[in-house]
Design an enzyme around this catalytic site. Sequence first.
Site, PDB file in Angstrom:
ATOM      1  N   ASP A 128      -4.151  -4.316 -18.368  1.00 11.69           N
ATOM      2  CA  ASP A 128      -2.997  -3.708 -18.901  1.00 11.69           C
ATOM      3  C   ASP A 128      -3.165  -3.321 -20.139  1.00 11.69           C
ATOM      4  O   ASP A 128      -1.502  -2.780 -20.671  1.00 11.69           O
ATOM      5  CB  ASP A 128      -1.845  -4.379 -18.384  1.00 11.69           C
ATOM      6  CG  ASP A 128      -1.395  -5.250 -17.045  1.00 11.69           C
ATOM      7  OD1 ASP A 128      -2.364  -4.330 -16.155  1.00 11.69           O
ATOM      8  OD2 ASP A 128      -1.341  -6.266 -16.510  1.00 11.69           O
ATOM      9  N   ASN A 164      -5.059   2.547 -12.610  1.00  7.26           N
ATOM     10  CA  ASN A 164      -4.178   1.126 -12.968  1.00  7.26           C
ATOM     11  C   ASN A 164      -2.803   1.767 -13.203  1.00  7.26           C
ATOM     12  O   ASN A 164      -2.671   2.423 -13.844  1.00  7.26           O
ATOM     13  CB  ASN A 164      -3.914  -0.190 -13.596  1.00  7.26           C
ATOM     14  CG  ASN A 164      -3.333  -1.464 -12.847  1.00  7.26           C
ATOM     15  OD1 ASN A 164      -3.166  -1.342 -11.691  1.00  7.26           O
ATOM     16  ND2 ASN A 164      -2.770  -2.319 -13.563  1.00  7.26           N
ATOM     17  N   ILE A 212      -7.962 -10.026 -11.607  1.00  9.39           N
ATOM     18  CA  ILE A 212      -8.282  -9.057 -12.327  1.00  9.39           C
ATOM     19  C   ILE A 212      -9.808  -8.744 -12.204  1.00  9.39           C
ATOM     20  O   ILE A 212     -11.111  -9.501 -12.249  1.00  9.39           O
ATOM     21  CB  ILE A 212      -7.774  -9.682 -14.152  1.00  9.39           C
ATOM     22  CG1 ILE A 212      -6.368 -10.003 -13.517  1.00  9.39           C
ATOM     23  CG2 ILE A 212      -8.665  -9.418 -15.268  1.00  9.39           C
ATOM     24  CD1 ILE A 212      -5.768 -10.784 -15.124  1.00  9.39           C
ATOM     25  N   ASN A 271       1.373   2.605  -2.788  1.00 11.09           N
ATOM     26  CA  ASN A 271       1.409   3.959  -3.342  1.00 11.09           C
ATOM     27  C   ASN A 271      -0.430   4.552  -3.101  1.00 11.09           C
ATOM     28  O   ASN A 271      -0.279   5.903  -3.074  1.00 11.09           O
ATOM     29  CB  ASN A 271       0.581   3.118  -5.142  1.00 11.09           C
ATOM     30  CG  ASN A 271       1.694   3.250  -6.385  1.00 11.09           C
ATOM     31  OD1 ASN A 271       2.185   4.123  -6.387  1.00 11.09           O
ATOM     32  ND2 ASN A 271       2.337   2.106  -6.190  1.00 11.09           N
ATOM     33  N   GLY A 294       1.137  -1.217  -0.219  1.00 12.12           N
ATOM     34  CA  GLY A 294      -0.214  -0.115   0.300  1.00 12.12           C
ATOM     35  C   GLY A 294       0.564   1.362   0.289  1.00 12.12           C
ATOM     36  O   GLY A 294       0.637   1.814   0.734  1.00 12.12           O
ATOM     37  N   HIS A 324       0.552   0.643 -13.578  1.00 18.04           N
ATOM     38  CA  HIS A 324       1.513  -1.128 -13.420  1.00 18.04           C
ATOM     39  C   HIS A 324       2.876  -0.558 -13.834  1.00 18.04           C
ATOM     40  O   HIS A 324       3.752   0.330 -14.329  1.00 18.04           O
ATOM     41  CB  HIS A 324       0.837  -1.592 -15.094  1.00 18.04           C
ATOM     42  CG  HIS A 324       1.976  -2.551 -15.509  1.00 18.04           C
ATOM     43  ND1 HIS A 324       1.201  -3.818 -15.171  1.00 18.04           N
ATOM     44  CD2 HIS A 324       2.507  -2.942 -15.998  1.00 18.04           C
ATOM     45  CE1 HIS A 324       1.779  -4.400 -15.820  1.00 18.04           C
ATOM     46  NE2 HIS A 324       3.339  -4.613 -16.160  1.00 18.04           N
TER      47      HIS A 324
END
Length: 192
Positions: A150, A112, A97, A22, A20, A114
């Site tokens: 993605d 998102n 997903i 981010n 966590g 990535h």
Amino acid sequence: MEKLTGLKKTKTAVFISGKGSNLKNLINFTKIKNTPISIDLIVSNTHLAKGLKFANQFKIKKKIFNFKNPENTEKKILLLLKKEKIKFICLAGFMKILSKEFIRKFNGVIINIHPSLLPKYKGINTHNRAIKNKDKFAGCTVHYVTAKLDSGEKVLQRKVKITAEDNPASLAKKVLKQEHKLYPAAIMKIFN
Ligand code: GAR
């Protein structure tokens, strides 16, 4: 898709599965002046996600869903999002997903972060693959979430140099540092 602009802060949910960092970075971002979002909900697929501690620390509502029955789980999440008036979802190290039905039914925007320079290295083990392929650069990407993994439109990307000394762990650390700059910048770009 509703346009995400206006004076009111957009109610946001952050989905996590792990540390966590981010999430914490995004919470700090919501404390600055002129931030376009407020984080009102944290969703995790596991109670083991260390990042859940930030829900307690910052008094943000959290909810854990085990995804044993993904279809059912997604229905429950959608109901919760509606109840909480969430219009924006930031996936931040969320390792499940989301189905195309979920994405279609959610009445808002999903993005998102990535850990690769998409379209390179979708999926997992991105740093390993970048090093194995002797790439000169790695990096991170914020993108819109679509039904294809993605693959949604890119919002922003940041590069880091891969040195001869790098291993997947050291590279992950370097990239994560850039992620913490990239995610708030990408959100600002979306709302401007
Ligand atoms: C981050 O590096 C993020 O890019 C990655 O997981 C890490 C989560 O770190 N996400 C993915 O791999 C998604 N496919 P955090 O829990 O400290 O934010």
